[in-house]
Design a protein around this motif. Structure first.
Motif, PDB file in Angstrom:
ATOM      1  N   SER A 194      40.491   3.043 -11.340  1.00 10.96           N
ATOM      2  CA  SER A 194      39.034   3.166 -11.237  1.00 10.96           C
ATOM      3  C   SER A 194      38.352   2.635 -12.494  1.00 10.96           C
ATOM      4  CB  SER A 194      38.640   4.633 -11.012  1.00 10.96           C
ATOM      5  OG  SER A 194      39.109   5.083  -9.761  1.00 10.96           O
ATOM      6  N   ARG A 195      38.931   2.937 -13.662  1.00  8.50           N
ATOM      7  CA  ARG A 195      38.345   2.448 -14.915  1.00  8.50           C
ATOM      8  C   ARG A 195      38.312   0.925 -14.930  1.00  8.50           C
ATOM      9  NH1 ARG A 195      41.911   4.339 -19.046  1.00  8.50           N
ATOM     10  NH2 ARG A 195      41.059   6.365 -18.498  1.00  8.50           N
ATOM     11  N   GLN A 196      39.393   0.319 -14.469  1.00  5.42           N
ATOM     12  CA  GLN A 196      39.445  -1.148 -14.427  1.00  5.42           C
ATOM     13  C   GLN A 196      38.358  -1.709 -13.506  1.00  5.42           C
ATOM     14  OE1 GLN A 196      43.194  -2.658 -13.099  1.00  5.42           O
ATOM     15  NE2 GLN A 196      42.614  -4.801 -13.356  1.00  5.42           N
ATOM     16  N   MET A 197      38.160  -1.067 -12.345  1.00  3.87           N
ATOM     17  CA  MET A 197      37.122  -1.513 -11.414  1.00  3.87           C
ATOM     18  C   MET A 197      35.738  -1.429 -12.056  1.00  3.87           C
ATOM     19  SD  MET A 197      37.975  -0.271  -7.538  1.00  3.87           S
ATOM     20  CE  MET A 197      38.463   1.407  -7.910  1.00  3.87           C
ATOM     21  N   PHE A 198      35.469  -0.301 -12.752  1.00  5.00           N
ATOM     22  CA  PHE A 198      34.156  -0.118 -13.356  1.00  5.00           C
ATOM     23  C   PHE A 198      33.919  -1.128 -14.487  1.00  5.00           C
ATOM     24  CE2 PHE A 198      34.698   4.523 -11.979  1.00  5.00           C
ATOM     25  CZ  PHE A 198      34.075   4.272 -10.773  1.00  5.00           C
ATOM     26  N   ASN A 252      44.852   0.846 -21.920  1.00  6.78           N
ATOM     27  CA  ASN A 252      46.040   0.171 -21.377  1.00  6.78           C
ATOM     28  C   ASN A 252      45.819  -1.333 -21.336  1.00  6.78           C
ATOM     29  OD1 ASN A 252      45.073  -0.709 -18.562  1.00  6.78           O
ATOM     30  ND2 ASN A 252      44.596   1.484 -18.550  1.00  6.78           N
ATOM     31  N   VAL A 253      46.903  -2.074 -21.201  1.00  2.00           N
ATOM     32  CA  VAL A 253      46.862  -3.531 -21.338  1.00  2.00           C
ATOM     33  C   VAL A 253      45.892  -4.168 -20.358  1.00  2.00           C
ATOM     34  CG1 VAL A 253      48.234  -5.640 -21.192  1.00  2.00           C
ATOM     35  CG2 VAL A 253      49.215  -3.583 -22.206  1.00  2.00           C
ATOM     36  N   VAL A 254      45.897  -3.719 -19.101  1.00  2.00           N
ATOM     37  CA  VAL A 254      45.057  -4.344 -18.078  1.00  2.00           C
ATOM     38  C   VAL A 254      43.580  -4.152 -18.407  1.00  2.00           C
ATOM     39  CG1 VAL A 254      44.474  -4.376 -15.628  1.00  2.00           C
ATOM     40  CG2 VAL A 254      46.837  -4.017 -16.327  1.00  2.00           C
ATOM     41  N   SER A 255      43.176  -2.912 -18.717  1.00  2.58           N
ATOM     42  CA  SER A 255      41.776  -2.645 -19.057  1.00  2.58           C
ATOM     43  C   SER A 255      41.366  -3.379 -20.316  1.00  2.58           C
ATOM     44  CB  SER A 255      41.552  -1.139 -19.234  1.00  2.58           C
ATOM     45  OG  SER A 255      41.775  -0.454 -18.024  1.00  2.58           O
TER      46      SER A 255
END
Length: 448
Positions: A374-378, A407-410
């Motif tokens: 969810s954090r990545q989406m936001f 994290n790496v993705v975010s």
């Protein structure tokens, strides 16, 4: 297979031995054994056996039974067996069945009457049905609503047969009278459905005569009304104006199912901004009021389809749609963002970004693995807003940099976003770079 079949159940058949076992059980007096034997006989019939020699046994020993389970299985058996010969003529022995059905339609037990009427809805042989018509019509005035509603369905099924109009010449007129006096909502719905299918002009006339009462008719009947409106307007598009008032009145009924169908009907009939806005508002209400996630996903799909409609109608409802982000389901959040990000404008961008920032902050607590998606989406949504409308970049850049150590993705998403903001917003370059230098300095350690 050589004929259509609505039910196929595998049954390990040992026909010769099993037939004798079934016959013996049916001739006995044990009700449970008869029930088991009838089930086995039905299984054999469903698997292609004909069992013609069993018919007389059933007529002699099963037809007289008063047990409800036996009677229910008997009707299922009668539905399955072949009632005509190779030339399509009704078998002579079916006269025995006619007498049994007539007795059932006059039976003092309401259940037996009701299930027999329901059985008649699945009969196609006019020769069997014709002697029963008087008994069916008598049940239209029965005191119990269960009997009346099934009697109406039986009348509709008979009238729809190839020779039905000759068997029941004045059926539409009779059902219209029933509709005007019936109090039970299910029976009323069945009566209106019969007119809809068999005498549509009468159904339309009844509907237009009672326009002011439609909102009080109950969910079952209202759903049929909407189906009628859609069909009438498909055939004659010039009739749309007569029914818009009815649809608008149904948008305020308590039933969620009616509201959903009503909004869909409204969109299919009109592309006017007021109609689109009314439908979208209804979908937003359903989105926030229904607890089932699958329902929410379906409603979001309908809202997504409305994006191609007049855009201003949907832009006004952006914040209502955005409230669905509070639901902790990644699929719902993803669909919500897909809709909202297509509708952002300079007028609503600040409210949208503020909501996104609040949701990002909420993901910092709790299960990191669960909140990571969810954090990545936001973050990606904030990135999109900052690039599409650069004026808001200054309000989000510092918040985004707080997630560089995530994290790496975010962190990668944040880095890409910052790079684009630096490139497209010269005024923000200096503060962003200074903040990045500050973040990159190693912390002082007194033990070094």
């Amino acid at each position: 297979m050589d004929k259509s079949c609505s039910l196929l159940v595998y049954f390990n058949k040992r026909t010769s031995a099993l037939f004798n076992e079934i016959k013996e059980a049916l001739e006995g007096h044990d009700v449970e054994a008869k029930v088991d034997a009838m089930k086995k006989a039905i299984m054999l019939l469903l698997n292609g056996e004909t069992l013609p020699q069993l018919f007389i046994t059933i007529v002699r020993y099963v037809l007289p039974s008063e047990d409800h389970t036996v009677q229910k299985l008997l009707l299922l058996y009668l539905e399955i067996i072949d009632k005509t010969d190779a030339k399509g003529r009704v078998l002579p022995e079916m006269i025995l069945i006619c007498q049994k059905l007539r007795n059932n339609l006059q039976h003092p037990n309401d259940y037996i009457r009701g299930v027999t009427l329901r059985f008649l809805c699945r009969l196609n042989e006019a020769e069997i049905i014709e002697p029963l018509i008087h008994s069916v019509l008598v049940n239209l005035e029965h005191r119990h609503q269960f009997i009346r509603r099934n009697a109406i369905l039986a009348v509709m099924a008979i009238y729809k047969l190839p020779q039905g109009e000759q068997l029941l010449v004045d059926a539409p007129e009779m059902i219209e009278k029933v509709l005007s006096t019936e109090q039970d909502l299910s029976a009323k719905r069945n009566a209106f459905l019969m007119l809809f299918n068999c005498a549509q002009d009468r159904a339309i006339n009844y509907l237009l005569t009672h326009v002011d009462k439609v909102s009080d008719w109950g969910e079952l009947l209202q759903m049929v009304v909407l189906e009628l409106i859609r069909e009438v307007c498909r055939k004659n598009k010039g009739e749309k104006g007569r029914y818009i008032k009815i649809i608008i009145s149904l948008l305020n009924v308590p039933s969620a199912a009616v509201k959903y169908e009503c909004a869909g009907t409204l969109v299919s009939l009109s592309s006017a901004p007021t109609a689109i806005r009314a439908a979208a508002t209804t979908y937003c209400q359903l989105l926030l009021s229904q607890s089932e996630n699958n329902v929410k996903l379906i409603v979001l799909d309908r809202l997504n389809e409305l994006k191609s409609s007049p855009r201003e109608s949907m832009v006004e409802l952006v914040m209502d749609v955005l409230r669905a982000l509070s639901i902790p389901n990644p699929d719902i959040r993803r669909k919500t963002l897909d809709i909202v990000l297509e509708l952002i404008t300079p007028r609503n961008i600040n409210e949208v970004v503020l909501t996104l920032k609040k949701e990002v902050v909420k993901t910092q607590g709790g299960d990191l693995e669960k909140n990571g998606e969810s954090r990545q989406m936001f973050i990606q949504a904030i990135h999109y807003c900052a690039i599409k409308i650069p004026e808001v970049a200054s309000t989000v850049v510092h918040l985004l940099m707080d997630f560089l150590g995530d994290n790496v993705v975010s962190a990668m998403d944040v880095a890409v976003c910052l790079r684009e903001i630096i490139e497209t917003n010269p005024k923000l370059r200096s503060p962003i770079v200074k903040r990045l230098f500050k973040l990159s300095k190693p912390t002082q350690n007194c033990f070094c």
